[in-house]
Scaffold this motif. Structure first.
Motif, short mmCIF file in Angstrom:
data_model
loop_
_atom_site.label_atom_id
_atom_site.label_comp_id
_atom_site.label_asym_id
_atom_site.label_seq_id
_atom_site.Cartn_x
_atom_site.Cartn_y
_atom_site.Cartn_z
N LYS A 317 0.83 -1.21 0.00
CA LYS A 317 0.00 0.00 0.00
C LYS A 317 0.87 1.26 0.00
O LYS A 317 0.60 2.21 -0.75
CB LYS A 317 -0.93 -0.03 1.21
CG LYS A 317 -1.88 1.15 1.31
CD LYS A 317 -2.85 0.90 2.47
CE LYS A 317 -3.72 2.09 2.76
NZ LYS A 317 -4.71 1.81 3.83
N GLN A 318 1.90 1.29 0.82
CA GLN A 318 2.78 2.46 0.85
C GLN A 318 3.50 2.63 -0.47
O GLN A 318 3.76 3.77 -0.91
CB GLN A 318 3.80 2.33 2.00
CG GLN A 318 4.68 3.57 2.18
CD GLN A 318 3.87 4.84 2.43
OE1 GLN A 318 2.97 4.86 3.28
NE2 GLN A 318 4.18 5.91 1.70
N MET A 319 3.82 1.54 -1.13
CA MET A 319 4.47 1.64 -2.44
C MET A 319 3.54 2.31 -3.45
O MET A 319 3.98 3.07 -4.32
CB MET A 319 4.91 0.27 -2.94
CG MET A 319 5.99 -0.38 -2.10
SD MET A 319 6.51 -1.98 -2.77
CE MET A 319 7.39 -2.65 -1.35
N LEU A 320 2.24 2.02 -3.36
CA LEU A 320 1.28 2.66 -4.26
C LEU A 320 1.11 4.14 -3.93
O LEU A 320 0.91 4.96 -4.84
CB LEU A 320 -0.06 1.93 -4.19
CG LEU A 320 -0.07 0.50 -4.73
CD1 LEU A 320 -1.45 -0.14 -4.56
CD2 LEU A 320 0.36 0.44 -6.19
N VAL A 321 1.18 4.47 -2.65
CA VAL A 321 1.18 5.89 -2.26
C VAL A 321 2.39 6.60 -2.86
O VAL A 321 2.28 7.68 -3.46
CB VAL A 321 1.19 6.03 -0.71
CG1 VAL A 321 1.43 7.50 -0.30
CG2 VAL A 321 -0.12 5.54 -0.12
N ASP A 322 3.56 5.97 -2.70
CA ASP A 322 4.79 6.55 -3.24
C ASP A 322 4.73 6.65 -4.77
O ASP A 322 5.27 7.61 -5.35
CB ASP A 322 6.00 5.69 -2.84
CG ASP A 322 6.25 5.71 -1.33
OD1 ASP A 322 5.75 6.63 -0.66
OD2 ASP A 322 6.95 4.80 -0.85
N LEU A 323 4.07 5.69 -5.40
CA LEU A 323 3.95 5.72 -6.86
C LEU A 323 3.17 6.94 -7.32
O LEU A 323 3.54 7.59 -8.31
CB LEU A 323 3.25 4.44 -7.35
CG LEU A 323 3.08 4.30 -8.86
CD1 LEU A 323 4.43 4.22 -9.57
CD2 LEU A 323 2.24 3.06 -9.19
N ALA A 324 2.11 7.28 -6.60
CA ALA A 324 1.32 8.47 -6.95
C ALA A 324 2.17 9.73 -6.83
O ALA A 324 2.09 10.64 -7.68
CB ALA A 324 0.09 8.56 -6.07
N ASP A 325 2.99 9.80 -5.79
CA ASP A 325 3.89 10.95 -5.65
C ASP A 325 4.93 10.97 -6.76
O ASP A 325 5.28 12.03 -7.29
CB ASP A 325 4.61 10.89 -4.29
CG ASP A 325 3.70 11.27 -3.12
OD1 ASP A 325 2.77 12.07 -3.34
OD2 ASP A 325 3.93 10.77 -2.01
N TYR A 326 5.41 9.81 -7.12
CA TYR A 326 6.46 9.68 -8.13
C TYR A 326 5.98 10.12 -9.51
O TYR A 326 6.73 10.77 -10.26
CB TYR A 326 6.92 8.22 -8.15
CG TYR A 326 7.93 7.88 -9.22
CD1 TYR A 326 9.23 8.36 -9.15
CD2 TYR A 326 7.59 7.02 -10.26
CE1 TYR A 326 10.16 8.01 -10.11
CE2 TYR A 326 8.52 6.67 -11.21
CZ TYR A 326 9.81 7.16 -11.14
OH TYR A 326 10.72 6.82 -12.08
N VAL A 327 4.74 9.80 -9.83
CA VAL A 327 4.18 10.18 -11.14
C VAL A 327 4.26 11.69 -11.33
O VAL A 327 4.64 12.17 -12.41
CB VAL A 327 2.73 9.69 -11.25
CG1 VAL A 327 1.98 10.41 -12.35
CG2 VAL A 327 2.70 8.19 -11.52
N VAL A 328 3.94 12.44 -10.29
CA VAL A 328 3.95 13.91 -10.43
C VAL A 328 5.30 14.51 -10.09
O VAL A 328 5.54 15.69 -10.38
CB VAL A 328 2.85 14.56 -9.57
CG1 VAL A 328 1.48 14.25 -10.12
CG2 VAL A 328 2.94 14.14 -8.11
N ALA A 329 6.22 13.71 -9.51
CA ALA A 329 7.55 14.24 -9.23
C ALA A 329 8.30 14.61 -10.51
O ALA A 329 9.22 15.41 -10.49
CB ALA A 329 8.37 13.20 -8.44
N ARG A 330 7.87 14.04 -11.63
CA ARG A 330 8.50 14.35 -12.91
C ARG A 330 8.36 15.82 -13.28
O ARG A 330 9.11 16.35 -14.09
CB ARG A 330 7.89 13.49 -14.02
CG ARG A 330 8.12 12.00 -13.83
CD ARG A 330 7.53 11.22 -14.99
NE ARG A 330 6.08 11.19 -15.00
CZ ARG A 330 5.35 10.78 -16.03
NH1 ARG A 330 5.93 10.36 -17.14
NH2 ARG A 330 4.04 10.74 -15.96
N ILE A 331 7.36 16.50 -12.69
CA ILE A 331 7.13 17.91 -13.03
C ILE A 331 7.26 18.81 -11.83
O ILE A 331 6.92 19.98 -11.88
CB ILE A 331 5.74 18.10 -13.66
CG1 ILE A 331 4.66 17.47 -12.76
CG2 ILE A 331 5.69 17.54 -15.06
CD1 ILE A 331 3.26 17.96 -13.01
N SER A 332 7.71 18.26 -10.69
CA SER A 332 7.78 19.07 -9.47
C SER A 332 9.09 19.82 -9.40
O SER A 332 10.06 19.49 -10.05
CB SER A 332 7.66 18.15 -8.24
OG SER A 332 6.40 17.51 -8.24
#
Length: 332
Positions: A317-332
């Motif tokens: 579950k935490q990996m999926l949370v981190d995945l959501a953050d990672y998707v938008v980290a590309r533009i952060s």
């Protein structure tokens, strides 16, 4: 933070945690993409399937099933199904878009021809339905068949809306929900379905995939104007293909007369000249539409993470949370 900034990326953590399942998925994919009578089918399929893709969508299915306590064999069938549907749509999309590059490599339609790409895509759709049926669940068949139809619907909607300057943000989200988010949400939902979860949990899984998929596509659309070809696209592909994505839709809404004439010439009529991409990017910067779109991508990622509050606690579950953050980290 860029895609390459993190030492261990969330999708790599997921892949490591699901390594045995992924090995089974890859073996099943190789088995089912074989063809006794048409060797071009595995040739074309392997060009995409083995091109270094992250297997993100099948990993979502595997993670959802494991997170929900499933210990049977059919999450592997479902993950392979999801990857086949995804690969089939890529083959078809590259023909429609007349693309020449995918994941940094020449597209199948360029290496072979359009006919091969379309027919091999059809073959993979047929194989995906065979895999669905083997689970013995009509509900799973319903979820994935609906996703396949929604993907096609989204692509057709994009065809009609792409160069129409009257296209709204609402229509854009419908396109994104169809062509990208539908498979993310279905991939998550079938994982809960095969695990026998209750309706609320399956809805939460669906909601996570839906929001993650929308965020993922918005970010890809931003990167098209943002100066990175790490995603295997050339910067400006969407502009050259006259696709109205959210930053442009917002810029059109705020355009003065000269800017409106520019968008009519380049997007609506398709008369593009040297320097037009750079001018388009300057207009987006002037109106701040890149930043406002980035804020929307972050908000969708937050919705994805919030949906996970309603699924069982698990290390994945935490990996999926981190995945959501990672998707938008590309533009952060």
């Amino acid at each position: 933070m860029s895609l390459d900034a993190a030492a261990t990326k969330p999708h790599e953590q997921l892949a490591a945690a699901l390594a045995d399942d992924l090995a089974s998925v890859n073996a099943l994919i190789r088995e089912r993409m074989a063809s006794e009578h048409a060797p071009r089918i595995p040739e074309v399929t392997a060009h995409l399937v083995e091109a270094g893709g992250k297997r993100l969508r099948p990993m979502l299915t595997l993670a959802a099933a494991r997170m929900c306590g499933y210990d049977g064999p059919y999450h592997v069938h479902l993950a392979a199904t999801v990857e086949f549907i995804h690969t089939a749509t890529l083959l078809h999309d590259d023909v429609v878009d007349e693309s020449k590059q995918r994941r940094g490599r020449p597209t199948a339609n360029l290496l072979w021809d359009n006919t091969s790409s379309v027919l091999v895509g059809d073959y993979l759709f047929a194989r995906s339905f065979q895999l669905m049926v083997e689970t013995g669940s009509l509900r799973i068949l319903d979820i994935l068949a609906n996703a396949a139809a929604t993907i096609a619907e989204g692509e057709v909607l994009q065809l009609t809306a792409a160069s129409d300057l009257a296209t709204t943000e609402e229509t854009y989200i419908k396109v994104v929900r169809g062509k990208t988010a539908a498979l993310f949400s279905a991939a998550m939902e079938v994982g809960g379905e095969i695990a026998g979860q209750d309706t609320a949990t399956k809805q939460a899984l669906f909601d996570y995939g839906d929001a993650l998929g929308i965020s993922f596509q918005i970010v890809d659309d931003l990167l098209d104007y943002g100066g990175s070809n790490a995603i295997g696209k050339n910067v400006g592909d969407d502009f050259r293909e006259r696709k109205l994505t959210m930053p442009v839709i917002r810029a059109v809404a705020q355009a003065d007369a000269d800017e409106r004439a520019f968008w009519e010439r380049t997007i609506q009529k398709g008369r593009q000249e040297d320097g037009d991409l750079e001018h388009a990017m300057s207009i987006l910067a002037k109106h701040g539409t890149m930043e406002s779109t980035r804020v929307d991508a972050l908000a969708w990622a937050d919705k994805a993470k919030a949906a996970l509050d309603h699924v069982p606690d698990h290390a994945l579950k935490q990996m999926l949370v981190d995945l959501a953050d990672y998707v938008v980290a590309r533009i952060s």
